[in-house]
Scaffold this motif. Structure first.
Motif, PDB file in Angstrom:
ATOM      1  N   UNK A 151      41.046 -22.075 -62.774  1.00  0.00           N
ATOM      2  CA  UNK A 151      42.172 -21.683 -63.608  1.00  0.00           C
ATOM      3  C   UNK A 151      43.381 -21.313 -62.749  1.00  0.00           C
ATOM      4  N   UNK A 152      44.413 -20.771 -63.368  1.00  0.00           N
ATOM      5  CA  UNK A 152      45.693 -20.596 -62.679  1.00  0.00           C
ATOM      6  C   UNK A 152      45.655 -19.563 -61.554  1.00  0.00           C
ATOM      7  N   UNK A 153      44.577 -18.801 -61.453  1.00  0.00           N
ATOM      8  CA  UNK A 153      44.418 -17.885 -60.312  1.00  0.00           C
ATOM      9  C   UNK A 153      43.446 -18.439 -59.274  1.00  0.00           C
ATOM     10  N   UNK A 154      42.943 -19.647 -59.498  1.00  0.00           N
ATOM     11  CA  UNK A 154      41.903 -20.194 -58.617  1.00  0.00           C
ATOM     12  C   UNK A 154      42.432 -20.643 -57.265  1.00  0.00           C
ATOM     13  N   UNK A 155      43.738 -20.853 -57.142  1.00  0.00           N
ATOM     14  CA  UNK A 155      44.280 -21.160 -55.820  1.00  0.00           C
ATOM     15  C   UNK A 155      44.057 -19.995 -54.860  1.00  0.00           C
ATOM     16  N   UNK A 156      43.894 -18.808 -55.441  1.00  0.00           N
ATOM     17  CA  UNK A 156      43.701 -17.593 -54.640  1.00  0.00           C
ATOM     18  C   UNK A 156      42.240 -17.175 -54.585  1.00  0.00           C
ATOM     19  N   UNK A 157      41.548 -17.250 -55.718  1.00  0.00           N
ATOM     20  CA  UNK A 157      40.192 -16.705 -55.811  1.00  0.00           C
ATOM     21  C   UNK A 157      39.104 -17.770 -55.839  1.00  0.00           C
ATOM     22  N   UNK A 158      39.472 -19.032 -55.975  1.00  0.00           N
ATOM     23  CA  UNK A 158      38.473 -20.087 -56.070  1.00  0.00           C
ATOM     24  C   UNK A 158      37.987 -20.271 -57.498  1.00  0.00           C
ATOM     25  N   UNK A 159      36.955 -21.098 -57.662  1.00  0.00           N
ATOM     26  CA  UNK A 159      36.368 -21.299 -58.983  1.00  0.00           C
ATOM     27  C   UNK A 159      35.733 -19.993 -59.467  1.00  0.00           C
ATOM     28  N   UNK A 160      35.423 -19.934 -60.745  1.00  0.00           N
ATOM     29  CA  UNK A 160      34.896 -18.715 -61.356  1.00  0.00           C
ATOM     30  C   UNK A 160      33.673 -18.194 -60.613  1.00  0.00           C
ATOM     31  N   UNK A 161      32.797 -19.083 -60.153  1.00  0.00           N
ATOM     32  CA  UNK A 161      31.570 -18.628 -59.501  1.00  0.00           C
ATOM     33  C   UNK A 161      31.839 -17.876 -58.204  1.00  0.00           C
ATOM     34  N   UNK A 162      33.034 -18.082 -57.611  1.00  0.00           N
ATOM     35  CA  UNK A 162      33.358 -17.362 -56.375  1.00  0.00           C
ATOM     36  C   UNK A 162      33.686 -15.889 -56.630  1.00  0.00           C
ATOM     37  N   UNK A 163      33.757 -15.487 -57.885  1.00  0.00           N
ATOM     38  CA  UNK A 163      34.012 -14.085 -58.223  1.00  0.00           C
ATOM     39  C   UNK A 163      32.732 -13.367 -58.651  1.00  0.00           C
ATOM     40  N   UNK A 164      31.597 -14.037 -58.477  1.00  0.00           N
ATOM     41  CA  UNK A 164      30.304 -13.473 -58.870  1.00  0.00           C
ATOM     42  C   UNK A 164      29.599 -12.883 -57.659  1.00  0.00           C
ATOM     43  N   UNK A 165      29.064 -11.674 -57.808  1.00  0.00           N
ATOM     44  CA  UNK A 165      28.310 -11.022 -56.738  1.00  0.00           C
ATOM     45  C   UNK A 165      26.862 -11.477 -56.697  1.00  0.00           C
ATOM     46  N   UNK A 166      26.230 -11.565 -57.858  1.00  0.00           N
ATOM     47  CA  UNK A 166      24.824 -11.962 -57.910  1.00  0.00           C
ATOM     48  C   UNK A 166      24.453 -12.358 -59.328  1.00  0.00           C
ATOM     49  N   UNK A 167      23.321 -13.036 -59.444  1.00  0.00           N
ATOM     50  CA  UNK A 167      22.844 -13.558 -60.723  1.00  0.00           C
ATOM     51  C   UNK A 167      21.377 -13.214 -60.913  1.00  0.00           C
ATOM     52  N   UNK A 168      20.986 -13.016 -62.153  1.00  0.00           N
ATOM     53  CA  UNK A 168      19.577 -13.056 -62.526  1.00  0.00           C
ATOM     54  C   UNK A 168      19.350 -14.422 -63.157  1.00  0.00           C
ATOM     55  N   UNK A 169      18.284 -15.108 -62.726  1.00  0.00           N
ATOM     56  CA  UNK A 169      17.988 -16.437 -63.244  1.00  0.00           C
ATOM     57  C   UNK A 169      16.513 -16.563 -63.580  1.00  0.00           C
ATOM     58  N   UNK A 170      16.225 -17.353 -64.613  1.00  0.00           N
ATOM     59  CA  UNK A 170      14.851 -17.728 -64.931  1.00  0.00           C
ATOM     60  C   UNK A 170      14.673 -19.163 -64.453  1.00  0.00           C
TER      61      UNK A 170
END
Length: 538
Positions: A151-170
Motif C-alpha cells: 500500500x501507499x506506506x509500503x515504500x517505507x515499511x514493505x509489504x504487510x507481512x513485514x510489519x508482523x512480529x510472529x504468527x501462530x499457525x496450524x
C-alpha cells in the motif's frame, strides 16, 4: 535477560496476570529489537476462547490429513476476483477478534479474520496504527499476510507481512506452531503471499507505530508517465513522506499524492471522504488540481479517513456499476446509492453477478524503467483509466511476492505497482486479453499479484518463482494436504468453454446478472459494516 523478564518489560501491568506459559511464543520487538514472548498478551477469557477455536480447527485439519484429503480455507469473505470452491473447507470465521493492544510494546495480538477497519478502530484508541493499512476496510489481517498487500506506506515499511512480529499457525497435519523471524523463519517468510498453501494462520502479533491525528496530503500534478514515476521516486527517497501513491487519469494527466502524518491543522482545510455527501477521493483530487491550474494542493485529512479514502467507489471501479446499468453518474446518484458503493458491498455484488469474469482487476509490479511502455500498452489494448501507482519495497528472494531480478547478477530492481481495474472492452476476448497481458508482463520483467484472474499454464507460472524452494517448504511443513499455490490461482480455460445451463445464462444476461448481484449484496448486510464504523469519530 531471560525471555520471561524481557516479556515483562513489554507487557503492561494490567495484562501480566493473564500470561500463560503454555501459550508463550517467541517474537522480536521491532522497536527495541529484543526478543520477547509475544503471543500470550490477551486476557485469559480471550485466550481460552481462541485456544478452543484453534484446537477445533486443528482437529478438523488432522482428520483431513489422516484421510489423505486436500482441503481449503474459508474465512467467509474475499477481496479476490478468483472463483472459489465449497469442497473440503476448513472455516476460520470464528477467529475475528483483536485480542489485545499493548501500548508499551506497540503491538497488537490479532486473529486473522479481523478486517482493517476494526483493527484501526482498536489501535487508534491507544494512539497507534499499523504501519501498513490496506485501503479497503474489509481486507483482513490474515488476507494481508497470506496475500500480497502493498500500500501507499509500503515504500517505507514493505509489504504487510513485514510489519508482523510472529504468527501462530496450524500446519496441514494439525500441529500448532509459531513462526517468526527467529523461529521457523523459513515458514514465516515463505508463507507470506503463498495464499495459505503452507499452513493456516490463526493468530498474528502485529507491530504498530504512533498515530497522528491527521495526514497532510499534497496533490502534485504531473503531465506525463515519466514525470509521474520521477516524482514518485523523489518522494520515496525523501524520508519526510509517510505515504506516497499516484493516480493517472491519462498519459498526460495525473496526480502524485504525498502524505505526511501530523497533529497540526495550521491554515489548511480538513477534508473527509467517508460520508455519503463527501466526494470520492480520485474525483476530488482531479477537481482540486483543475481549480489550482497546475499548482500543488495541500489538505488535512483525519488519519483514518486517509487510510480508507478509496473505500467509497473502490478507488474508481464503482463507476462501472453506473455504466453497466446505464445510470447517471453524478453527486446526487452517488449520495443516493452510497450503501452499495463501499468495497464490501461491491465485492459481494461482483462475485454474485458473475461480472468478475469480464472485469479486469489486476495489480502489476513493473520495473520503473518499463512503466511508461506498460502504460502505453494498457492504453492501446485495454483503454482502462484511471490507473493507480504505488511504490514498493521488494521482499528478499526467494519470495511469492511480485519481484524483478536482473539475470546474472541476482540484483532486485525497484518496482512500481500499477493498478489496472476496469471493464474489459466488449470487442475483446476476455481470456485472450488476459493472456496477452501476461505475455507483456513477462516481456517487461513485470509480475502480477495473484489475487486476480491468472491464466498461466503451470510451466509459465513456475518460471516466475523458485519452485524447488516452495516445494521444499511444503515437504518440510507437511503441507502436501493443501492445494499448491498454482492450484489455487489457475483458471482452467477448458472449464470456461463448457456449455452453460439456462440458470447460468440468465445470471449472465443484462441486466439480470446485475440485479442478482445487488440482491445478494443486500442479503449479505455488508452495508451495515460501513454504517457502524467507529473510526469516523476517532
Amino acid at each position: 535477560m531471560s525471555s520471561m523478564s524481557a516479556l515483562r518489560q513489554h507487557v503492561s501491568g494490567s495484562a501480566r496476570k493473564f500470561i500463560s506459559r503454555s501459550t508463550l511464543n517467541a517474537g522480536v520487538c521491532r522497536n527495541c529489537r529484543r526478543p520477547f514472548n509475544s503471543l500470550a498478551l490477551a486476557p485469559q477469557p480471550a485466550q481460552d476462547r481462541h485456544n478452543k477455536a484453534v484446537q477445533t480447527i486443528s482437529s478438523v485439519i488432522r482428520n483431513f490429513y489422516n484421510q489423505k484429503q486436500t482441503f481449503r480455507i474459508s474465512h467467509g469473505s474475499t477481496n479476490s476476483t478468483r472463483q472459489t470452491t465449497k469442497k473440503n473447507v476448513v472455516s476460520t470465521m470464528e477467529l475475528s477478534n483483536v485480542l489485545h493492544v499493548d501500548k508499551d510494546s506497540q503491538t497488537a495480538l490479532v486473529e486473522p479474520n479481523v478486517p482493517m477497519d476494526r483493527l484501526v478502530e482498536a489501535t487508534l484508541k491507544h494512539g497507534l496504527i499499523p504501519p501498513v493499512v490496506m485501503e479497503f476496510p474489509g481486507i483482513t489481517v490474515g488476507g494481508g499476510y497470506n496475500g500480497t498487500s502493498g500500500e501507499s506506506s509500503s515504500f517505507k515499511h514493505g509489504f504487510f507481512n513485514h510489519t508482523i512480529n510472529s504468527l501462530e499457525m496450524v500446519l496441514a497435519d494439525g500441529e500448532i506452531i509459531t513462526a517468526s523471524p527467529t523461529e521457523n523463519s523459513d515458514l514465516f517468510w515463505g508463507g507470506a503471499g503463498a495464499l495459505g498453501t503452507l499452513g493456516v494462520t490463526t493468530l498474528v502479533n502485529l507491530q504498530l507505530i504512533p498515530a497522528s491525528k491527521y495526514v497532510e496530503a499534497t496533490y502534485h500534478p504531473v503531465t506525463s508517465v515519466r514525470q509521474a514515476t520521477e516524482t514518485i521516486q523523489s518522494f520515496t527517497n525523501n524520508s519526510s513522506s509517510d505515504y506516497v501513491d499516484g493516480i493517472l487519469y491519462s498519459q498526460t494527466n495525473g496526480a502524485i499524492v504525498a502524505g505526511k502524518m501530523t497533529d497540526s491543522v495550521s491554515n489548511n482545510s480538513i477534508q473527509r471522504f467517508s460520508d455519503a455527501k463527501d466526494p470520492w477521493f480520485y474525483l476530488h483530487v482531479k477537481e482540486m488540481l483543475e481549480k489550482a491550474q497546475g499548482a500543488p494542493v495541500t489538505e488535512i485529512i483525519p488519519i483514518a479517513e486517509y487510510l480508507f479514502r478509496y473505500d467509497r467507489g473502490g478507488f474508481w471501479v464503482g463507476n462501472a456499476a453506473f455504466e453497466y446499468f446505464k445510470f447517471p453518474f453524478n453527486v446526487f446518484t452517488r449520495w443516493w446509492l452510497d450503501d452499495f458503493l463501499h468495497t464490501r458491498m461491491m465485492y459481494t455484488a461482483l462475485h454474485a453477478s458473475g461480472q468478475s469474469k469480464r472485469y479486469v482487476v489486476q495489480d502489476l509490479a513493473v520495473p520503473y524503467d518499463n512503466v511508461e511502455e506498460f502504460v502505453k500498452y494498457t492504453d492501446k489494448n485495454l483503454g482502462i483509466w484511471p490507473l493507480w501507482l504505488c511504490p514498493l519495497k521488494q521482499s528478499p528472494a526467494p519470495t511469492i511476492h511480485p519481484h524483478s531480478i536482473t539475470k546474472g547478477t541476482g540484483e532486485q530492481k525497484e518496482m512500481l505497482n500499477v493498478g489496472v481495474w476496469g471493464n474489459c472492452p466488449s470487442h475483446l476476448d476476455f481470456i485472450k486479453a488476459n493472456r496477452d497481458l501476461e505475455a507483456k508482463l513477462k516481456e517487461l520483467g513485470a509480475m502480477k499479484w495473484l489475487y486476480a484472474q491468472t491464466y498461466y499454464n503451470e510451466a509459465e507460472f513456475w518460471e516466475m518463482f523458485d519452485k524447488k524452494w516452495y516445494d521444499s517448504l511444503r515437504e518440510k511443513y507437511r503441507a502436501t494436504a493443501l492445494p499448491t499455490i498454482y492450484d489455487k490461482v489457475k483458471i482452467g480455460i477448458e472449464d470456461t468453454a463448457k456449455e452453460k445451463g439456462l440458470e447460468d445464462k440468465l445470471k449472465e444476461t443484462w441486466p439480470l446478472s446485475g440485479f442478482y448481484g445487488i440482491k445478494k449484496a443486500i442479503e449479505s448486510g455488508h452495508y451495515l459494516e460501513a454504517r457502524k464504523s467507529q473510526w469516523k469519530d476517532l
